[in-house]
Design a protein around this motif. Structure first.
Motif, PDB file in Angstrom:
ATOM      1  N   PRO A 120      -4.111   0.920 -10.380  1.00  0.00           N
ATOM      2  CA  PRO A 120      -3.889   2.114  -9.560  1.00  0.00           C
ATOM      3  C   PRO A 120      -4.123   3.378 -10.377  1.00  0.00           C
TER       4      PRO A 120
ATOM      5  N   ALA B 201      -7.664  12.821   1.099  1.00  0.00           N
ATOM      6  CA  ALA B 201      -7.471  11.420   0.730  1.00  0.00           C
ATOM      7  C   ALA B 201      -8.424  11.055  -0.395  1.00  0.00           C
TER       8      ALA B 201
ATOM      9  N   VAL C  19      -9.260   7.481  -2.402  1.00  0.00           N
ATOM     10  CA  VAL C  19      -8.978   6.051  -2.426  1.00  0.00           C
ATOM     11  C   VAL C  19      -9.808   5.429  -3.537  1.00  0.00           C
TER      12      VAL C  19
ATOM     13  N   HIS D 279      -4.647   6.744  -3.404  1.00  0.00           N
ATOM     14  CA  HIS D 279      -4.402   5.469  -2.750  1.00  0.00           C
ATOM     15  C   HIS D 279      -5.238   4.407  -3.475  1.00  0.00           C
TER      16      HIS D 279
ATOM     17  N   ARG E  15      -5.305   7.639   8.072  1.00  0.00           N
ATOM     18  CA  ARG E  15      -3.872   7.952   7.926  1.00  0.00           C
ATOM     19  C   ARG E  15      -3.667   9.021   6.857  1.00  0.00           C
ATOM     20  N   ALA E  16      -4.379   8.871   5.744  1.00  0.00           N
ATOM     21  CA  ALA E  16      -4.209   9.817   4.642  1.00  0.00           C
ATOM     22  C   ALA E  16      -4.719  11.207   5.019  1.00  0.00           C
TER      23      ALA E  16
ATOM     24  N   PRO F  86       1.117   7.840  -1.804  1.00  0.00           N
ATOM     25  CA  PRO F  86      -0.079   6.989  -1.913  1.00  0.00           C
ATOM     26  C   PRO F  86       0.255   5.511  -1.751  1.00  0.00           C
ATOM     27  N   GLU F  87      -0.577   4.817  -0.994  1.00  0.00           N
ATOM     28  CA  GLU F  87      -0.415   3.382  -0.779  1.00  0.00           C
ATOM     29  C   GLU F  87      -1.200   2.598  -1.824  1.00  0.00           C
ATOM     30  N   THR F  88      -0.670   1.455  -2.195  1.00  0.00           N
ATOM     31  CA  THR F  88      -1.380   0.546  -3.103  1.00  0.00           C
ATOM     32  C   THR F  88      -1.390  -0.837  -2.467  1.00  0.00           C
ATOM     33  N   ASN F  89      -2.583  -1.395  -2.315  1.00  0.00           N
ATOM     34  CA  ASN F  89      -2.729  -2.698  -1.660  1.00  0.00           C
ATOM     35  C   ASN F  89      -3.548  -3.642  -2.536  1.00  0.00           C
TER      36      ASN F  89
ATOM     37  N   LEU G 179      -6.839   3.351   6.578  1.00  0.00           N
ATOM     38  CA  LEU G 179      -6.107   3.954   5.466  1.00  0.00           C
ATOM     39  C   LEU G 179      -6.590   5.381   5.228  1.00  0.00           C
TER      40      LEU G 179
END
Length: 344
Positions: free
Chosen positions: A167, A159, A161, A172, A319-320, A328-331, A316
């Motif tokens: 991004p 992961a 982040v 992530h 989870r990764a 990949p998540e983007t928040n 996060l």
């Protein structure tokens, strides 16, 4: 005459054998597998609370700690999450945020390590981080690009982040929109009738990734009005603040967004020393909503930031790590509200 034989000296701490999980198991009266389950916080196997207490008490008595490298070999990865130290001094708000992340990750059985990488940037920094073989890396600011992310993943990081304004491909993202912070401050000053607004831009290296968007946000807030914006470079030094305050009236400003509460307190004190009334002649607004701002007289108006919860970021990461092949998540994680006090 009685001969007293020489008594052997007690072994030094360095000579004593290192306790093993087998020693803990014998003392606790359980199997080595049970010791492993308890000390590694394994949830897949149900173990009674009295047994857990016996294992922990035996480990403390013997001075036993699990072997991180061995545990990493069994799991196929380490439990180390690397957080590169920021290249700029951390303010109280950031320090609190980091503490929350560390606590939340420790609850998930990760070890957080802060890495001092002063002088290293971009892909060079990523290679230095990769040498430690972390399972995850949390990168503050804009300190890494797609190539750096690829280097970390090839080294085994499950992961990556990033916490920045944009991004990064392959990572992530926790997006921090500092322009919205500037818009909030600028809109507040315009609503209070201020029309000649200064914006402090710290001279300290590394802060431009935050100060640039904040300045741009104030400029956006005054669009369509008769208000103007003046950029004010300022070092975090009493002498620099005094010099700026000495020419304040020549600048003709009636308000200032001072980047954050610390710069606001520095400048407000200098303005008052120069005989400039706050908020009478000049309104002052900071950001971060630090406790010290509430102790000033006049009390400091500020922009309160809603930072991401440390628990959310830890989840996060977890989870990764468990699903490294996921998308990949983007928040978007920052929210803002103006706290109107006496200084504006």
């Amino acid at each position: 005459m009685v001969h007293i034989p020489n008594q052997p000296a007690p072994p030094s701490p360095a000579q004593r054998s290192v306790p093993t999980s087998a020693d803990v198991a014998r003392l606790a009266g359980v199997s080595r597998a049970t010791v492993s389950y308890v000390l590694n916080n394994t949830t897949a196997v149900r173990i009674s609370e009295p047994t857990r207490r016996r294992v922990h008490e035996a480990a403390r008595e013997l001075g036993y700690v699990p072997h991180a490298a061995a545990r990493s070999l069994r799991a196929g990865h380490s439990r180390m999450v690397l957080m590169p130290a920021p290249h700029v001094p951390a303010n109280p708000l950031y320090s609190q945020f980091i503490n929350e992340i560390q606590w939340a990750l420790s609850r998930l059985d990760y070890t957080v390590v802060q890495y001092g990488s002063i002088g290293l940037h971009g892909d060079e920094a990523a290679r230095a981080w990769a040498e430690l073989r972390p399972v995850a890396v949390i990168v503050p600011g804009a300190g890494i690009g797609p190539k750096g992310v690829a280097v970390l993943k090839r080294s085994g990081a499950r992961a990556v982040v990033t916490m920045g304004p944009e991004p990064v491909e392959g990572a992530h993202g926790m997006l921090l929109d500092h322009s919205e912070l500037g818009r909030s401050a600028g809109a507040h000053l315009v609503a209070e009738g201020r029309r000649r607004i200064g914006v402090v831009v710290p001279a300290e290296r590394g802060l431009s990734i935050f100060s640039g968007p904040r300045l741009a946000g104030v400029r956006q807030a005054v669009q369509g009005t008769d208000a103007t914006v003046t950029e004010l470079p300022l070092a975090y030094q009493e002498e620099a603040a005094a010099e700026l305050a000495a020419r304040w009236r020549a600048l003709g400003l009636d308000a200032v967004f001072a980047y954050n509460d610390e710069y606001a307190m520095l400048l407000m004190r200098a303005l008052q020393d120069e005989g400039i009334a706050v908020p009478g002649e000049t309104a002052v607004v900071g950001a971060d909503d630090l406790m010290l701002g509430r102790l000033l007289r006049p009390r400091l108006s500020t922009v309160h930031m809603e930072l991401p919860a440390g628990r959310d970021l830890a989840e996060l990461v977890d989870r990764a790590v468990r699903e490294p092949g996921g998308i990949p998540e983007t928040n978007q994680v920052l929210g803002f509200r103006v706290v109107h006090r006496e200084s504006s």
